[in-house]
Motif scaffolding. Structure first.
Motif, mmCIF file in Angstrom:
data_model
loop_
_atom_site.group_PDB
_atom_site.id
_atom_site.type_symbol
_atom_site.label_atom_id
_atom_site.label_comp_id
_atom_site.label_asym_id
_atom_site.label_seq_id
_atom_site.Cartn_x
_atom_site.Cartn_y
_atom_site.Cartn_z
ATOM 1 N N GLU A 48 0.781 -1.412 0.089
ATOM 2 C CA GLU A 48 -0.172 0.161 -0.045
ATOM 3 C C GLU A 48 0.764 1.316 0.043
ATOM 4 O OE1 GLU A 48 -3.388 0.341 2.010
ATOM 5 O OE2 GLU A 48 -3.949 -1.737 2.232
ATOM 6 N N ALA A 94 -10.297 6.961 -2.493
ATOM 7 C CA ALA A 94 -10.162 6.598 -3.833
ATOM 8 C C ALA A 94 -11.309 5.633 -4.335
ATOM 9 C CB ALA A 94 -8.877 5.815 -3.690
ATOM 10 N N ALA A 97 -9.613 7.918 -10.976
ATOM 11 C CA ALA A 97 -11.016 7.519 -10.657
ATOM 12 C C ALA A 97 -11.103 6.645 -9.460
ATOM 13 C CB ALA A 97 -11.847 7.287 -11.930
ATOM 14 N N GLY A 98 -10.164 5.713 -9.588
ATOM 15 C CA GLY A 98 -10.154 4.701 -8.377
ATOM 16 C C GLY A 98 -10.232 3.322 -9.119
ATOM 17 N N LYS A 99 -9.743 3.222 -10.217
ATOM 18 C CA LYS A 99 -10.008 2.050 -10.958
ATOM 19 C C LYS A 99 -9.190 1.001 -10.459
ATOM 20 C CE LYS A 99 -9.329 3.819 -15.041
ATOM 21 N NZ LYS A 99 -8.972 5.196 -14.722
ATOM 22 N N THR A 100 -7.682 1.337 -10.433
ATOM 23 C CA THR A 100 -6.597 0.488 -9.962
ATOM 24 C C THR A 100 -6.729 0.353 -8.680
ATOM 25 O OG1 THR A 100 -5.496 1.553 -11.774
ATOM 26 C CG2 THR A 100 -4.336 0.524 -9.970
ATOM 27 N N THR A 101 -7.126 1.212 -7.837
ATOM 28 C CA THR A 101 -7.322 0.936 -6.229
ATOM 29 C C THR A 101 -8.372 0.035 -6.050
ATOM 30 O OG1 THR A 101 -6.743 3.141 -5.929
ATOM 31 C CG2 THR A 101 -7.910 2.080 -4.368
ATOM 32 N N TYR A 154 -4.332 -4.235 -1.608
ATOM 33 C CA TYR A 154 -4.805 -3.355 -0.565
ATOM 34 C C TYR A 154 -5.894 -3.866 0.081
ATOM 35 C CZ TYR A 154 -2.700 0.689 -3.392
ATOM 36 O OH TYR A 154 -1.902 1.344 -4.286
ATOM 37 N N GLU A 159 -5.277 -1.512 -18.163
ATOM 38 C CA GLU A 159 -4.795 -0.794 -19.161
ATOM 39 C C GLU A 159 -3.973 -1.608 -20.207
ATOM 40 O OE1 GLU A 159 -3.934 3.460 -18.508
ATOM 41 O OE2 GLU A 159 -5.537 3.287 -16.856
ATOM 42 N N HIS A 177 -9.046 3.506 -20.561
ATOM 43 C CA HIS A 177 -9.695 4.851 -20.848
ATOM 44 C C HIS A 177 -10.279 5.060 -22.128
ATOM 45 C CE1 HIS A 177 -7.088 5.991 -17.510
ATOM 46 N NE2 HIS A 177 -6.422 5.781 -18.382
ATOM 47 N N LEU A 186 2.499 9.802 -5.153
ATOM 48 C CA LEU A 186 1.081 9.669 -4.654
ATOM 49 C C LEU A 186 0.026 9.967 -5.687
ATOM 50 C CD1 LEU A 186 0.931 10.678 -0.864
ATOM 51 C CD2 LEU A 186 1.300 8.505 -2.121
ATOM 52 N N LEU A 187 0.659 10.727 -6.975
ATOM 53 C CA LEU A 187 -0.184 11.018 -8.004
ATOM 54 C C LEU A 187 -0.632 9.976 -8.711
ATOM 55 C CD1 LEU A 187 1.219 14.141 -9.033
ATOM 56 C CD2 LEU A 187 -0.233 13.976 -7.019
ATOM 57 N N SER A 188 -1.940 10.242 -9.327
ATOM 58 C CA SER A 188 -1.969 9.153 -10.308
ATOM 59 C C SER A 188 -1.278 9.259 -11.578
ATOM 60 C CB SER A 188 -3.558 9.110 -10.617
ATOM 61 O OG SER A 188 -3.910 10.172 -11.499
ATOM 62 N N GLY A 194 -2.079 9.966 -14.654
ATOM 63 C CA GLY A 194 -2.318 11.211 -15.343
ATOM 64 C C GLY A 194 -1.764 12.300 -14.895
ATOM 65 N N GLY A 198 -1.607 5.585 -21.474
ATOM 66 C CA GLY A 198 -2.342 5.559 -19.972
ATOM 67 C C GLY A 198 -3.097 6.658 -19.564
HETATM 68 N N1 LIG Z 1 -0.763 3.947 -2.393
HETATM 69 C C1 LIG Z 1 -1.430 5.082 -2.497
HETATM 70 N N2 LIG Z 1 -1.276 6.191 -1.333
HETATM 71 C C2 LIG Z 1 -1.798 7.390 -1.490
HETATM 72 N N3 LIG Z 1 -2.900 7.394 -2.726
HETATM 73 C C3 LIG Z 1 -3.043 6.637 -3.356
HETATM 74 C C4 LIG Z 1 -2.513 5.414 -3.371
HETATM 75 N N4 LIG Z 1 -2.969 4.777 -4.487
HETATM 76 C C5 LIG Z 1 -3.847 5.590 -5.264
HETATM 77 N N5 LIG Z 1 -3.861 6.638 -4.679
HETATM 78 C C6 LIG Z 1 -4.878 7.849 -4.955
HETATM 79 O O1 LIG Z 1 -6.181 7.256 -4.971
HETATM 80 C C7 LIG Z 1 -6.627 7.971 -6.271
HETATM 81 C C8 LIG Z 1 -7.322 6.784 -7.019
HETATM 82 O O2 LIG Z 1 -6.061 6.317 -7.699
HETATM 83 P P1 LIG Z 1 -6.047 5.000 -8.897
HETATM 84 O O3 LIG Z 1 -4.748 4.855 -9.018
HETATM 85 O O4 LIG Z 1 -7.074 3.931 -8.329
HETATM 86 O O5 LIG Z 1 -6.690 5.659 -10.071
HETATM 87 P P2 LIG Z 1 -6.845 5.302 -11.586
HETATM 88 O O6 LIG Z 1 -8.258 5.163 -11.897
HETATM 89 O O7 LIG Z 1 -6.422 3.762 -11.929
HETATM 90 O O8 LIG Z 1 -6.154 6.178 -12.465
HETATM 91 P P3 LIG Z 1 -5.234 6.129 -13.744
HETATM 92 O O9 LIG Z 1 -6.073 5.900 -14.764
HETATM 93 O O10 LIG Z 1 -4.364 7.317 -13.578
HETATM 94 O O11 LIG Z 1 -4.479 4.917 -13.630
HETATM 95 C C9 LIG Z 1 -5.697 9.020 -6.902
HETATM 96 O O12 LIG Z 1 -6.016 10.017 -6.347
HETATM 97 C C10 LIG Z 1 -4.500 8.607 -6.123
HETATM 98 O O13 LIG Z 1 -3.645 9.557 -5.888
#
Ligand SMILES: Nc1ncnc2c1ncn2[C@@H]1O[C@H](COP(=O)(O)OP(=O)(O)OP(=O)(O)O)[C@@H](O)[C@H]1O
Ligand SMILES: [Mg+2]
Lengths: 308, 515
Positions: A306, B26, B48-52, B61, B172, B204, B407-409, B411, B437
């Motif tokens: 995480e 997320a 958007a939170g897809k990967t999360t 997680y 992706e 996407h 910590l940014l996604s 994009g 991506g």
């Molecule tokens: N390990 C982490 N620690 C802190 N913040 C996180 C973590 N993982 C994801 N986030 C935050 O959670 C939000 C969702 O992220 P996520 O990666 O799930 O997006 P996504 O839909 O997969 O985007 P992308 O298309 O850019 O991959 C984002 O704001 C991201 O910065």
């Protein structure tokens, strides 16, 4: 005459290098799994004092050796707990253990100073092989711990490069998140490797106090644990090269003793192993860069899920 | 496409999932269901939170709230091992590979069915079998770091297939593939769905959703907006759900006048990491205000070309000339100093320092000079203002300017890099897969940024495997195949088919047409 001198020197180089070989083999495993263990010096000396004390108390060398290994392993577990579970800085944790080991062993060993060991490992020449001219006396007239350390080299190499466990260990050291995502228990692998590192360092220490010297002298590792760290880099994290490196250092040490009677300044001679360390590091680093074999990428970085 | 039978039971059901990270929610009460034999698209913008959501399903997680059911049985997935045992496999967005190891070693890792001793022996054969069966060509003995991004992706896919997952998550997976390869992947996925596996396809790209999925779930800012059957929706509808507004992809280009030559590459040769020729007698020019698109399938020398121009790789022969001065084999620092911006292929590894803050990452190229620093000291007032200005100007979504960039996604990481690189007004921008991506919104924004830069007068070398992207914004297109430029055409008169056939070596394409 000259030949005899060479044979004697080479023969002596092997026991002199054996504690380093044990220590380096252990450090290779710890570092391959991504944990830098700077506590080797402390683990070795705790092994030395424990081995000596237990042998003195029980009269059994093998029991002493076993306890020395356990003492090293125990310190290894402390380092694992601090650096893997608590994710403490590995450099700090390792240094702390070295200082702890040096201090603790000094305290425990006070009463052993000047005491001769009650018994020692006997040299066990290997039948037939011992009679090979030139090589026989150099290679095959040693004590069982030397043979053990030599046997560990191919064994540990095989495990590291030819088994599934080895792939897990190396992957955990290179890319823990990836290994984790594939169901490898990163924490378990690291704990085991650091534990093994401690056990082998303990054995190296026991070899010093029970076989090589044999006696308890305060601070008797005298930097061997640090040479181990350098040798691990020279070995490019591979057991085979650890053997070469350890015996090279053994030879330097022997040279140190043989040159002293010839009137070379003892101060200069005491510097020899450390000058050699620098040379070895330089040689090793060049090769590391050329062959693109670097330190394990995740070395000294604690792993947590995480965390991006 | 063959008719698929009645879709089966619900294999995965995630209910009321909540996951919070410092500063963001997320996933916010997300419900998500997948059935056996279906390809389920998970659509949403960056962040958007897809990967999360999928990392939660894969045990990476742990959710703060919510329940997961696998085949109607409540489960707790606390590690990927649990997930693998439940038959869940995942191909990650950022490759989960051990770079110094071989393909075979990567596939064996964590595989409990492999032999303990000499595990690679039987695996090698099986890899070849898999790669033939699914058309995923890889050499089991190659080291991962020697492979192109496209090839690495193939290893990831094989790795998941090898574990025989019956729920397969692909985050992706198509971004680095050429059009032909995407078709092959789709065939593989369809075959796997027919075999009764459930497939979650994160993307996407609306075209891909329409082409491959049976069902779509749209996420927006951590919430599941809707789940719809593909047959009951269309692109406009999906875009509106995803972005909350309409997006227009028509980017107007006015023809550029013959400007000054900014970059000239003459007879360039270079070797790849394996020491084999990667660039063979390559020549082209890019003028002021012009965008030259470099099209080609991954692994045809694009990466090496970018590295030679930016000073990261030695040219063995030939010249790179910038504004009339020879910069061949100059150091990267010197090349940057002459106004060359680099938007690298591997964002996280080469584009930023993940552990440093957003503000610090934004001044990585400028911190040595005034106004970022005065003599020995950094000017924090300026750095903070600078960061705040760029964050709002480039719409970088970050908890704060002091948050670590990692910590940014995806994009937003790219927006950060673009902000840093383009705010310096470079004379030449070398952009490698700049929108790989990224979601529609971010892609649109980044293409606009590149166009603005070219309007300002920057020459842009745009390397991309997304042909549509190249056709949309470049003025001329150079097609690379096996280390050579096989042709340069004006975008105005170019046909997709023509370029597509050049990308795979025109000869091969004709053969394929005949058979
Ligand atoms: N390990 C982490 N620690 C802190 N913040 C996180 C973590 N993982 C994801 N986030 C935050 O959670 C939000 C969702 O992220 P996520 O990666 O799930 O997006 P996504 O839909 O997969 O985007 P992308 O298309 O850019 O991959 C984002 O704001 C991201 O910065
Ligand atoms: Mg994602």
């Amino acid at each position: 005459m000259i030949l005899e001198f060479i044979v004697a020197a080479l023969k002596a180089a092997i026991p002199a290098g054996t504690p380093l070989l044990f220590g380096t083999l252990g450090e290779i495993y710890a570092e391959r799994s991504g944990v830098l263990n700077l506590g080797v010096e402390g683990m070795m000396i705790m092994g030395a004092v424990t081995g000596f004390g237990v042998t003195l108390a029980t009269g059994n060398v093998w029991l002493g050796i076993t306890f020395a290994a356990m003492a090293g392993g125990l310190l290894g577990l402390v380092h694992a707990f601090l650096s893997i579970t608590l994710r403490a800085n590995q450099v700090v944790s390792g240094l702390a253990l070295t200082m702890f080991g040096l201090g603790m062993s000094g305290m425990l060993g006070k009463r052993y100073i000047g005491t001769p060991p009650p018994c020692r490992l006997r040299v066990a020449p290997i039948p037939l092989l011992r009679d090979i001219p030139f090589l026989g006396p150099i290679l095959f007239q040693h004590d069982p711990l030397v043979y053990l350390s030599v046997l560990l080299v191919p064994l540990l190499w095989f495990v590291l490069f030819k088994t599934r466990a080895g792939i897990s260990i190396r992957s955990v050291g290179e890319a823990p998140a990836t290994a984790d995502a594939l169901g490898v228990n990163v924490f378990l692998v690291r704990y085991l490797c650091v534990f093994l590192g401690g056990v082998l360092a303990g054995l190296g220490g026991a070899y010093l106090s029970l076989v090589y010297v044999p006696a308890w002298i305060e601070g008797m590792t005298a930097g061997a644990g640090w040479i181990v760290i350098a040798l691990t880099i020279f070995a490019m994290w591979s057991p085979g090269r650890a053997l070469i490196g350890a015996y090279l250092f053994g030879a330097v040490k022997v040279l140190q003793y043989r040159l002293q009677p010839l009137g070379v300044s003892p101060n200069l001679l005491n510097m020899l192993p450390f000058i050699f360390t620098i040379i070895v590091l330089l040689a090793g680093t060049g090769e590391v860069i050329r062959k693109r074999i670097g330190a394990p990428s995740a070395l000294s970085i604690p792993y947590a899920r995480e965390e991006k | 496409m063959p008719e698929r039978g009645e879709r089966g039971e619900v294999v995965v059901s995630m209910r009321g999932i909540v996951k919070r990270f410092p500063g963001v929610v997320a996933n916010d009460q997300v419900d998500f269901e997948v059935r056996a034999g279906e390809i389920h698209a998970l659509l949403g913008e960056n962040g958007a939170g897809k990967t999360t959501l999928m990392n939660i399903l894969y045990g990476l997680y742990s959710p703060d709230e919510g329940e997961i059911y696998i085949r109607d049985k409540r489960v707790t997935i606390s590690s990927p091992r649990d997930a693998i045992e439940l038959g869940i496999g995942m191909v990650h967005q950022h490759f989960m590979l051990v770079y110094p190891h071989t393909v075979a070693e990567n596939i064996v890792l964590g595989l409990s069915s492999a032999d303990f001793f000499f595990p690679l022996r039987e695996v090698r054969g099986k890899i070849t079998e898999f790669s033939e069966r699914y058309g995923l060509k890889v050499d089991p003995e190659a080291k991962i770091w020697q492979l192109s991004a496209g090839e690495q992706q193939r290893v990831e896919i094989i790795k998941a297939l090898y574990r025989g997952a019956d729920v397969l998550i692909l985050d992706e997976p198509t971004s680095m593939l050429a059009p032909g390869e995407i078709e092959e992947l789709f065939t593989t996925l369809r075959r796997m769905a027919e075999e009764g596996r459930a497939i979650v396809f994160i993307t996407h790209k609306l075209d891909e959703v329409m082409a491959i999925s049976d069902c779509v779930t749209v996420l927006r800012r951590g919430k599941a907006v809707a789940t719809v059957e593909k047959s009951r929706t269309n692109k406009q509808h999906l875009t509106r759900m995803m972005v909350g507004r309409e997006v227009l992809f028509r980017l107007r280009r006015k023809p550029v006048e013959e400007g000054q030559i900014v970059l000239e590459v003459k007879g360039l040769h270079a070797l790849n990491d394996k020491g084999l020729p990667a660039l063979k007698d390559l020549s082209f020019i890019v003028r002021e205000g012009e965008i030259l698109g470099v099209a080609g399938v991954a692994g045809n020398g694009q990466r090496e070309l970018v590295e030679v121009i930016t000073g990261l790789r030695q040219a063995t022969e030939g010249q790179v000339v910038l504004l009339g001065e020879n910069i061949t084999n100059c150091s990267p620092g010197e090349i940057i100093g002459r106004g060359v911006a680099h938007i690298p292929e591997e964002r996280i590894r080469m584009g930023l320092v993940p552990g440093m803050s957003v503000a610090e990452n934004l001044i990585l190229k400028a911190y040595r000079r005034s106004p970022c620093s005065q003599r020995l000291f950094l000017n924090h007032t300026f750095i903070d203002q600078h960061a705040e200005r760029l964050i709002s100007e480039y719409e970088i979504a970050t908890p704060s300017k002091d948050a670590p960039a990692k910590l940014l996604s995806g994009g937003n990481i790219q927006k950060l890099i673009l902000a840093r690189e383009t705010s310096e007004e470079p004379v030449l921008i070398v952009a490698a897969h700049p929108t790989y991506g990224l979601d529609v919104g971010a892609t649109e924004r980044i293409r606009q940024l590149l166009l603005e830069q070219s309007k300002r007068g920057a020459a842009i070398l745009l390397v991309s495997e997304d042909l549509e992207e190249i056709m949309t914004i470049s003025d001329r297109i150079a097609v690379m195949f096996e280390g050579r430029v096989v042709g340069i055409v004006d975008t105005a008169g170019a046909e997709v088919e023509e370029i597509g056939s050049m990308m795979v070596g025109a000869g091969k394409e004709q053969e394929r047409g005949r058979s």
